[in-house]
Design a protein around this motif. Structure first.
Motif, mmCIF file in Angstrom:
data_model
loop_
_atom_site.group_PDB
_atom_site.id
_atom_site.type_symbol
_atom_site.label_atom_id
_atom_site.label_comp_id
_atom_site.label_asym_id
_atom_site.label_seq_id
_atom_site.Cartn_x
_atom_site.Cartn_y
_atom_site.Cartn_z
ATOM 1 N N ASN A 69 0.823 -1.211 0.000
ATOM 2 C CA ASN A 69 0.000 0.000 0.000
ATOM 3 C C ASN A 69 0.854 1.256 0.000
ATOM 4 O O ASN A 69 1.724 1.421 0.850
ATOM 5 N N THR A 70 0.601 2.122 -0.976
ATOM 6 C CA THR A 70 1.136 3.475 -0.981
ATOM 7 C C THR A 70 0.389 4.285 -2.029
ATOM 8 O O THR A 70 -0.591 3.815 -2.606
ATOM 9 N N ILE A 71 0.860 5.489 -2.320
ATOM 10 C CA ILE A 71 0.186 6.389 -3.254
ATOM 11 C C ILE A 71 0.304 5.845 -4.682
ATOM 12 O O ILE A 71 1.346 5.322 -5.088
ATOM 13 N N ALA A 72 -0.772 5.986 -5.445
ATOM 14 C CA ALA A 72 -0.877 5.370 -6.772
ATOM 15 C C ALA A 72 0.252 5.795 -7.714
ATOM 16 O O ALA A 72 0.797 4.964 -8.451
ATOM 17 N N THR A 73 0.593 7.078 -7.728
ATOM 18 C CA THR A 73 1.646 7.522 -8.645
ATOM 19 C C THR A 73 2.981 6.871 -8.314
ATOM 20 O O THR A 73 3.780 6.581 -9.209
ATOM 21 N N PHE A 74 3.233 6.632 -7.029
ATOM 22 C CA PHE A 74 4.504 6.027 -6.640
ATOM 23 C C PHE A 74 4.534 4.544 -7.001
ATOM 24 O O PHE A 74 5.592 3.997 -7.322
ATOM 25 N N LEU A 75 3.373 3.889 -6.925
ATOM 26 C CA LEU A 75 3.309 2.464 -7.254
ATOM 27 C C LEU A 75 3.429 2.202 -8.753
ATOM 28 O O LEU A 75 3.777 1.088 -9.156
ATOM 29 N N THR A 76 3.112 3.200 -9.562
ATOM 30 C CA THR A 76 3.092 2.975 -11.012
ATOM 31 C C THR A 76 4.288 3.628 -11.702
ATOM 32 O O THR A 76 5.158 2.943 -12.220
ATOM 33 N N ARG A 77 4.374 4.951 -11.692
ATOM 34 C CA ARG A 77 5.470 5.628 -12.388
ATOM 35 C C ARG A 77 6.831 5.230 -11.823
ATOM 36 O O ARG A 77 7.775 4.954 -12.562
ATOM 37 N N ARG A 78 6.933 5.238 -10.512
ATOM 38 C CA ARG A 78 8.239 5.054 -9.883
ATOM 39 C C ARG A 78 8.696 3.605 -9.910
ATOM 40 O O ARG A 78 9.896 3.330 -9.852
ATOM 41 N N CYS A 79 7.772 2.681 -10.004
ATOM 42 C CA CYS A 79 8.106 1.253 -9.863
ATOM 43 C C CYS A 79 7.835 0.451 -11.135
ATOM 44 O O CYS A 79 7.715 -0.774 -11.060
ATOM 45 N N TYR A 80 7.777 1.112 -12.277
ATOM 46 C CA TYR A 80 7.286 0.398 -13.457
ATOM 47 C C TYR A 80 8.156 -0.805 -13.818
ATOM 48 O O TYR A 80 7.649 -1.889 -14.114
ATOM 49 N N GLU A 81 9.456 -0.639 -13.790
ATOM 50 C CA GLU A 81 10.321 -1.774 -14.145
ATOM 51 C C GLU A 81 10.166 -2.914 -13.149
ATOM 52 O O GLU A 81 10.126 -4.088 -13.537
ATOM 53 N N GLN A 82 10.045 -2.583 -11.872
ATOM 54 C CA GLN A 82 9.879 -3.633 -10.867
ATOM 55 C C GLN A 82 8.534 -4.340 -11.038
ATOM 56 O O GLN A 82 8.444 -5.558 -10.876
ATOM 57 N N LEU A 83 7.478 -3.576 -11.369
ATOM 58 C CA LEU A 83 6.191 -4.218 -11.629
ATOM 59 C C LEU A 83 6.299 -5.193 -12.795
ATOM 60 O O LEU A 83 5.783 -6.318 -12.744
ATOM 61 N N ALA A 84 6.957 -4.746 -13.848
ATOM 62 C CA ALA A 84 7.052 -5.575 -15.058
ATOM 63 C C ALA A 84 7.918 -6.812 -14.844
ATOM 64 O O ALA A 84 7.516 -7.931 -15.194
#
Length: 308
Positions: A69-84
């Motif tokens: 859990n954290t702010i949506a922009t941080f979970l997506t923009r900041r972590c995109y490579e880790q998500l992928a």
């Protein structure tokens, strides 16, 4: 809505010893009850969002089911490579609870506006994407989230949204929720915007128009059958979303129609491909984008007039 999601993490932790919680720089009281009851399954990792995605992936590989859990922009923009790479490539059961989908954090400016998050996560293979409309739907969705295969992105609204799905008994991933039938137009929405769209349907009814409303709590995978059935039943479809028009709900609906070879007028209402030029409340920015109920109803009437 966010509080209900977090309360359900604690409840799920009681049901299943695989559940762990990972937060990033959240307030000191967040899930304090779970921290006391399950201290070995509660982690608050500070301002290190990319790191916690890797941490969650490692825990998932070890048999746990992490809820992050954290702010949506941080979970997506900041972590995109880790998500992928860390999550989606390995199809790991990590649940991402993203605070502030859309323009919830409007006073904080563009750095905190999650206006392209659905486009970002929809593009990732294996990622499921949900946007509950209200706290009751959030509770139902969280209750069945343990058994979902692969990673899950959960778009969370501001909180205190009007309850529009309280009569719906269950939640099923990939299934639409018909909230109202209509002959003249079917409005298609997701997340907290569904409450605004329902008010627009009421205004259209007052104007003598039969407006249906199809709520899509699951943005990926999308309920193709429900969308195509709506296209058959009405002369106009209208997608409404608190998200950029590029890559969000409207784009997904257009993909369904195009892939099925269905030629149906589709009016897409959402945020423009631009950063906001000023600051203000969430409602103010929604008004600037034409996404308040009266504005939605007016745009629908304008388009219907061109079809007659």
């Amino acid at each position: 809505m966010r509080q209900q999601a977090l309360d359900m993490v604690h409840e799920l932790a009681r049901r299943d010893s695989r559940v762990v919680f990972i937060g990033s720089d959240l307030g000191p009281g967040v899930l304090d009850g779970m921290r006391r009851e399950f201290p070995d399954r509660f982690f608050m990792e500070g301002v290190s969002e990319a790191n916690i995605i890797g941490m969650a992936a490692g825990l998932a590989m070890d048999g746990y089911i992490p809820y992050v859990n954290t702010i949506a922009t941080f979970l997506t923009r900041r972590c995109y490579e880790q998500l992928a790479i860390d999550l989606c490539l390995h199809n790991l059961p990590v649940r991402l609870i993203s605070n502030g989908g859309g323009m919830v954090y409007a006073p904080l400016g563009p750095t905190h506006l999650a206006t392209e998050d659905l486009a970002i996560v929809r593009a990732l293979p294996n990622m499921s994407v949900v946007a509950p409309a209200d706290e009751t739907e959030m509770i139902r969705m969280m209750g069945v989230s343990l058994d979902l295969r692969g990673p899950l992105y959960i778009r969370v609204g501001k909180g205190n949204e009007p309850v529009v799905t309280g009569h719906v008994p269950d939640f099923a991933f990939g299934k639409a929720v018909p909230l109202r039938s209509g002959r003249d137009v079917v409005l298609i929405s997701t997340g907290a915007q569904t409450g605004q769209t329902l008010k627009a349907a009421d205004l259209l009814a007052e104007a003598g128009l039969s407006a249906g409303l199809l709520h899509l709590p699951t943005v990926k995978p999308l309920d193709r059958d429900a969308i195509l059935a709506a296209a058959v039943a009405t002369p106009l479809l209208v997608s409404v979303e608190e998200h950029t028009l590029i890559g969000g709900l409207g784009s997904a609906v257009a993909d369904v129609l195009a892939d099925a070879g269905v030629l149906k007028p589709l009016l897409r209402l959402g945020l423009p491909d631009a950063y906001p030029t000023g600051y203000g409340s969430q409602e103010y920015l929604l008004g600037q984008a034409g996404l308040l109920p009266g504005q939605i109803a007016a745009r629908v009437q304008e388009r219907l007039a061109t079809l007659s």
